[in-house]
Design an enzyme around this catalytic site. Structure first.
Site, PDB file in Angstrom:
ATOM      1  N   ASP A  34      -8.668  -1.700  -8.104  1.00 13.74           N
ATOM      2  CA  ASP A  34      -7.864  -1.925  -6.646  1.00 13.74           C
ATOM      3  C   ASP A  34      -7.703  -3.363  -6.874  1.00 13.74           C
ATOM      4  OD1 ASP A  34      -6.892  -0.717  -4.525  1.00 13.74           O
ATOM      5  OD2 ASP A  34      -8.685  -1.492  -3.458  1.00 13.74           O
ATOM      6  N   HIS A  62       0.528  -1.261  -0.144  1.00 12.01           N
ATOM      7  CA  HIS A  62      -0.140  -0.331  -0.122  1.00 12.01           C
ATOM      8  C   HIS A  62       0.876   1.583  -0.030  1.00 12.01           C
ATOM      9  CE1 HIS A  62      -3.952  -3.213   1.476  1.00 12.01           C
ATOM     10  NE2 HIS A  62      -3.828  -2.075   0.332  1.00 12.01           N
ATOM     11  N   ASN A  63       1.693   0.906  -1.126  1.00 13.06           N
ATOM     12  CA  ASN A  63       2.499   2.502  -1.148  1.00 13.06           C
ATOM     13  C   ASN A  63       2.229   3.360  -2.581  1.00 13.06           C
ATOM     14  OD1 ASN A  63       3.586   1.732  -3.264  1.00 13.06           O
ATOM     15  ND2 ASN A  63       4.892   0.277  -2.033  1.00 13.06           N
ATOM     16  N   ALA A  64       3.408   4.429  -2.816  1.00 18.19           N
ATOM     17  CA  ALA A  64       2.208   5.374  -4.255  1.00 18.19           C
ATOM     18  C   ALA A  64       2.308   4.358  -5.887  1.00 18.19           C
ATOM     19  CB  ALA A  64       3.049   6.172  -3.918  1.00 18.19           C
TER      20      ALA A  64
HETATM   21 ZN   LIG Z   1      -6.119  -0.379  -3.129  1.00 20.40          ZN
END
Ligand SMILES: [Zn+2]
Length: 356
Positions: free
Chosen positions: A238, A88-90
Site C-alpha cells: 500500500d 485513491h482510484n482503481a
Molecule cells: Zn491504498
C-alpha cells in the site's frame, strides 16, 4: 475526419490488448508500468490483472469459482473505485495488487503460502480502498459524515472498504457454493487484512513485526503467523510508491498530493481548519514525500528487508527508496532556493518603490 469502421476499432482494440497481454508476461517485474497497462486495457487494469493472477495460481479451479460470478464481482469492485480521485482510484488498487503479487513470490513466503492465503492476499489488495471518497478520516469526522458515526470514528474508511467488499461478495454470489463457515472465515480474514492498512495503526504493526524479527520466532507453518505476514505485505504494498523507479514513483507522489490539496481546498471553502499536508500554499510535494518516506516507508521497509533476508527485490526497492528520497531532498532544496529568490526579488521591488 474519417470515422473508424467497427472493424478497424476492433483491430485497434486487439492491438492494445495484445500489448497488454505482452505486459502481463512481465507482471512479476518491479518496474511494471501500471499506468501504461491501465491505458492499454482501456481502464480495466484491476479486472484484467486479477483474472490473470487467478489463472496463474489456478484459484478458479481450486475454489471451484464460477467465472461469470468472478467477473461480476471484480467488475463491481473496479466500478466502485472513484475514477475522479487523483490517487485513491482503481489504478492504485491494481498497483497494490501487482506489488502484493511480487511479495507473495518472495522465496521466504512463496513455498509456505496456501491457495487460501494467496486468494486472501490478492482479494484484500484489490479491494482495500474500494469506494474511497478521496478525503481522510479526520475530514469525515469533522464534517459529520454518516460513515464516521456508523464506524464510531475508528478505522472509518478501512471498515467501509471491508464492509463494501463483503457486500459485493454476497451480491455477486462468488463464494455462495462454499460451506458457510468457510465463506465467513474468508470475510473475517479479508477484514483483518484491510483494517491493517489503517495508517494510524502503523506503530502497532511495526513494533510487533520488529519484535518477531528480533526474537526470530516467526513460524510460517502457522496460519496465524502467515496471516500476520500477509497483513505486513499488504501494508508494504500500500505504501510502496517511493520504492518504485522514479518515473513511476513521482507520478504517484503528484497524484497523492493533488488529492490532499483538493481536501485542503474543500476545508478552506467550508472554513474548516486545513488538515496537515493538505495546504497547497505551505505543504510542498517534496516536503510531504520526505516526511512520508522518513516516518512511514523507511521504517517499514527496513524490517521487510530484514524479513526477506535482503532478497534481490528488497535490495532493488531499498535502492529506489534511497535514490528517490535524495532526489526529493534536492528538489526541496532547489525549491527553497527559488522561494528565497522570489522573496528577494519582491523585497527589491519594494525597495525600488513598486509597493508603497
Ligand atoms: Zn491504498
Amino acid at each position: 475526419m474519417v470515422p473508424h469502421s467497427p472493424g478497424s476499432m476492433h483491430l485497434l482494440d486487439d492491438d492494445y490488448l495484445g500489448q497488454a497481454g505482452h505486459m502481463l508476461s512481465k507482471v512479476s517485474t518491479w518496474n511494471f508500468d501500471i499506468f501504461l497497462f491501465d491505458r492499454l486495457t482501456n481502464g480495466n487494469s484491476l479486472v484484467t490483472l486479477m483474472c490473470h493472477l487467478f489463472n496463474v495460481y489456478d484459484l478458479v479451479h481450486h475454489f471451484q469459482l464460477d467465472m461469470v460470478k468472478l467477473h461480476r464481482f471484480l467488475g463491481m469492485v473496479q466500478e466502485d473505485y472513484h475514477s475522479q480521485n487523483p490517487y485513491h482510484n482503481a489504478v492504485h488498487a491494481a498497483d497494490v495488487t501487482q506489488a502484493m503479487y511480487c511479495y507473495l513470490k518472495e522465496t521466504k513466503l512463496a513455498e509456505q503460502l496456501s491457495p487460501l492465503d494467496i486468494f486472501l492476499g490478492l482479494m484484500a489488495a484489490a479491494a482495500h480502498d474500494v469506494d474511497h471518497p478521496g478525503v481522510n478520516q479526520p475530514f469525515l469526522i469533522k464534517t459529520r459524515h454518516h460513515l464516521a458515526s456508523l464506524y464510531q470514528n475508528t478505522s472509518v474508511l478501512e471498515s467501509h472498504h471491508w464492509r463494501s467488499t463483503v457486500g459485493m461478495l454476497r451480491e455477486s454470489g462468488l463464494l455462495s457454493h462454499l460451506p458457510p463457515d468457510m465463506s465467513q472465515d474468508i470475510e473475517q480474514q479479508l477484514g483483518s487484512l484491510i483494517l491493517a492498512t489503517d495508517i494510524s495503526r502503523q506503530n502497532e504493526f511495526l513494533l510487533s513485526f520488529r519484535e518477531h524479527l528480533d526474537l526470530q520466532d516467526l513460524d510460517l507453518q502457522l496460519a496465524s503467523h502467515r496471516h500476520f505476514i500477509l497483513q505486513i505485505a499488504l501494508k508494504c504494498a500500500d505504501v510502496c510508491n517511493p520504492c518504485r523507479v522514479w518515473e513511476l514513483s513521482h507520478q504517484w507522489s503528484e497524484r497523492v498530493c493533488e488529492e490532499f490539496y483538493r481536501q485542503g481546498d474543500l476545508e478552506r471553502k467550508f472554513e474548516l481548519e486545513i488538515s496537515p499536508l493538505c495546504d497547497q500554499q505551505t505543504d510542498s510535494v517534496p516536503a510531504i514525500q520526505i516526511g512520508f518516506i522518513s516516518y512511514i516507508v523507511e521504517p517499514l521497509f527496513e524490517e521487510w528487508h530484514r524479513f526477506t533476508e535482503a532478497s534481490p527485490l528488497s535490495q532493488t526497492m531499498m535502492g529506489h527508496l534511497h535514490k528517490n528520497k535524495a532526489r526529493w531532498t534536492r528538489l526541496r532544496y532547489a525549491q527553497g532556493q527559488s522561494d528565497t529568490q522570489d522573496e528577494e526579488t519582491e523585497l527589491e521591488g519594494r525597495r525600488d518603490g513598486d509597493i508603497p
